[in-house]
Write a protein that holds these residues in place. Sequence first.
Motif, mmCIF file in Angstrom:
data_model
loop_
_atom_site.group_PDB
_atom_site.id
_atom_site.type_symbol
_atom_site.label_atom_id
_atom_site.label_comp_id
_atom_site.label_asym_id
_atom_site.label_seq_id
_atom_site.Cartn_x
_atom_site.Cartn_y
_atom_site.Cartn_z
ATOM 1 N N THR A 140 -63.747 31.435 -66.622
ATOM 2 C CA THR A 140 -63.299 31.627 -68.004
ATOM 3 C C THR A 140 -62.891 33.075 -68.175
ATOM 4 O O THR A 140 -63.306 33.946 -67.396
ATOM 5 C CB THR A 140 -64.415 31.285 -69.002
ATOM 6 N N CYS A 141 -62.092 33.346 -69.215
ATOM 7 C CA CYS A 141 -61.650 34.720 -69.396
ATOM 8 C C CYS A 141 -61.631 35.091 -70.873
ATOM 9 O O CYS A 141 -60.611 34.969 -71.566
ATOM 10 C CB CYS A 141 -60.276 34.935 -68.764
ATOM 11 N N ASP A 142 -62.782 35.526 -71.340
ATOM 12 C CA ASP A 142 -62.946 36.056 -72.693
ATOM 13 C C ASP A 142 -64.188 36.934 -72.663
ATOM 14 O O ASP A 142 -64.720 37.221 -71.575
ATOM 15 C CB ASP A 142 -63.054 34.930 -73.734
ATOM 16 N N ALA A 143 -64.665 37.361 -73.807
ATOM 17 C CA ALA A 143 -65.809 38.281 -73.851
ATOM 18 C C ALA A 143 -67.044 37.697 -73.171
ATOM 19 O O ALA A 143 -67.850 38.435 -72.569
ATOM 20 C CB ALA A 143 -66.121 38.631 -75.302
ATOM 21 N N SER A 144 -67.201 36.376 -73.219
ATOM 22 C CA SER A 144 -68.382 35.743 -72.624
ATOM 23 C C SER A 144 -68.448 35.920 -71.111
ATOM 24 O O SER A 144 -69.527 35.869 -70.514
ATOM 25 C CB SER A 144 -68.411 34.253 -72.969
ATOM 26 N N ALA A 145 -67.300 36.129 -70.472
ATOM 27 C CA ALA A 145 -67.282 36.299 -69.018
ATOM 28 C C ALA A 145 -67.973 37.583 -68.579
ATOM 29 O O ALA A 145 -68.342 37.723 -67.407
ATOM 30 C CB ALA A 145 -65.839 36.290 -68.511
ATOM 31 N N PHE A 146 -68.165 38.509 -69.517
ATOM 32 C CA PHE A 146 -68.763 39.806 -69.190
ATOM 33 C C PHE A 146 -70.217 39.920 -69.655
ATOM 34 O O PHE A 146 -70.798 40.995 -69.619
ATOM 35 C CB PHE A 146 -67.913 40.927 -69.802
ATOM 36 N N THR A 147 -70.802 38.827 -70.105
ATOM 37 C CA THR A 147 -72.197 38.824 -70.530
ATOM 38 C C THR A 147 -73.075 38.243 -69.433
ATOM 39 O O THR A 147 -72.594 37.576 -68.511
ATOM 40 C CB THR A 147 -72.371 38.002 -71.821
ATOM 41 N N GLY A 148 -74.390 38.479 -69.546
ATOM 42 C CA GLY A 148 -75.316 37.969 -68.541
ATOM 43 C C GLY A 148 -75.221 38.764 -67.256
ATOM 44 O O GLY A 148 -75.310 39.991 -67.267
ATOM 45 N N SER A 149 -75.023 38.069 -66.140
ATOM 46 C CA SER A 149 -74.938 38.725 -64.821
ATOM 47 C C SER A 149 -73.635 38.327 -64.129
ATOM 48 O O SER A 149 -73.632 37.565 -63.148
ATOM 49 C CB SER A 149 -76.133 38.326 -63.958
ATOM 50 N N PRO A 150 -72.517 38.825 -64.627
ATOM 51 C CA PRO A 150 -71.230 38.443 -64.048
ATOM 52 C C PRO A 150 -71.022 39.039 -62.654
ATOM 53 O O PRO A 150 -71.687 40.004 -62.260
ATOM 54 C CB PRO A 150 -70.218 39.010 -65.043
ATOM 55 N N ALA A 151 -70.092 38.459 -61.922
ATOM 56 C CA ALA A 151 -69.723 38.970 -60.595
ATOM 57 C C ALA A 151 -68.652 40.038 -60.780
ATOM 58 O O ALA A 151 -67.453 39.751 -60.783
ATOM 59 C CB ALA A 151 -69.210 37.833 -59.720
ATOM 60 N N PHE A 152 -69.095 41.281 -60.945
ATOM 61 C CA PHE A 152 -68.160 42.371 -61.212
ATOM 62 C C PHE A 152 -67.321 42.708 -59.985
ATOM 63 O O PHE A 152 -67.812 42.787 -58.862
ATOM 64 C CB PHE A 152 -68.911 43.621 -61.657
ATOM 65 N N VAL A 153 -66.053 42.947 -60.242
ATOM 66 C CA VAL A 153 -65.138 43.448 -59.222
ATOM 67 C C VAL A 153 -64.851 44.923 -59.494
ATOM 68 O O VAL A 153 -64.797 45.741 -58.580
ATOM 69 C CB VAL A 153 -63.821 42.637 -59.225
ATOM 70 N N VAL A 154 -64.672 45.269 -60.768
ATOM 71 C CA VAL A 154 -64.481 46.655 -61.212
ATOM 72 C C VAL A 154 -65.301 46.857 -62.484
ATOM 73 O O VAL A 154 -65.302 45.988 -63.370
ATOM 74 C CB VAL A 154 -62.994 46.958 -61.517
ATOM 75 N N GLY A 155 -66.009 47.988 -62.582
ATOM 76 C CA GLY A 155 -66.683 48.346 -63.823
ATOM 77 C C GLY A 155 -68.071 47.781 -63.993
ATOM 78 O O GLY A 155 -68.491 47.524 -65.122
ATOM 79 N N ALA A 156 -68.813 47.599 -62.915
ATOM 80 C CA ALA A 156 -70.170 47.058 -63.033
ATOM 81 C C ALA A 156 -71.073 47.944 -63.878
ATOM 82 O O ALA A 156 -71.931 47.452 -64.611
ATOM 83 C CB ALA A 156 -70.779 46.876 -61.645
#
Length: 219
Positions: A140-156
């Motif tokens: 998914t691609c919205d604000a929810s994709a960056f909550t919890g423990s996402p798989a960061f590629v840039v900006g962890a």
Amino acid sequence: MGNRRAKTGREAAALRVRALLAGALVLGLGGSVTMASWTDSDYATGSFGASTFKTESNVTKPYDAAGSWSANDIAPGTALVFNASSMSPGTTVYAPFAIRTTANSVAGEVVLGSPSVASSGMGDAELGAALRYRVVRSATCDASAFTGSPAFVVGADAAKPFTAGQPAGVVNSLQAATATLPGAPTQFCFEVTLPVGASNALQGQTATATWQFTATSSS
């Protein structure tokens, strides 16, 4: 006595001559003999072929696996759908990007580099320098994709300027395809923000960022 010695001496000389002749005869025979051998051969042939590795990408928003897939291997590639034509301080926008191997391709991995950026202004008016971004792997691609423990590629740890790319240690796998079907896609979500407190000089300015995904086969 004298005759015996003379005879004995002659006989010894004759024996030596015969011995030498016999040796010469033996050597002569040994030098003239040749040996024959049987021969046989075995052969082995190897055939070789190179594997295939090729990718294609999709930027439909919201992501649609049945949407348009294309190679996009020449800059600037396809346009990410950010809906970011009138950003204000504090505005955050999102855009999906999916990449996969094409049919008959081996597996691999892909690395996201820092973008090349072109801005209409300079100094305080350089919009590209003011923007910050993060990227995660997400379906998914919205604000929810960056909550919890996402798989960061840039900006962890924090949103990054456009001068930053994927850090060391991040792995974005690309699945192998079958002979007739592409591999399962690897999906990314980009988040771009114009930070609160951005300079008033940025009003009306524009910027374009072009990211390169570099894919490498695993075999």
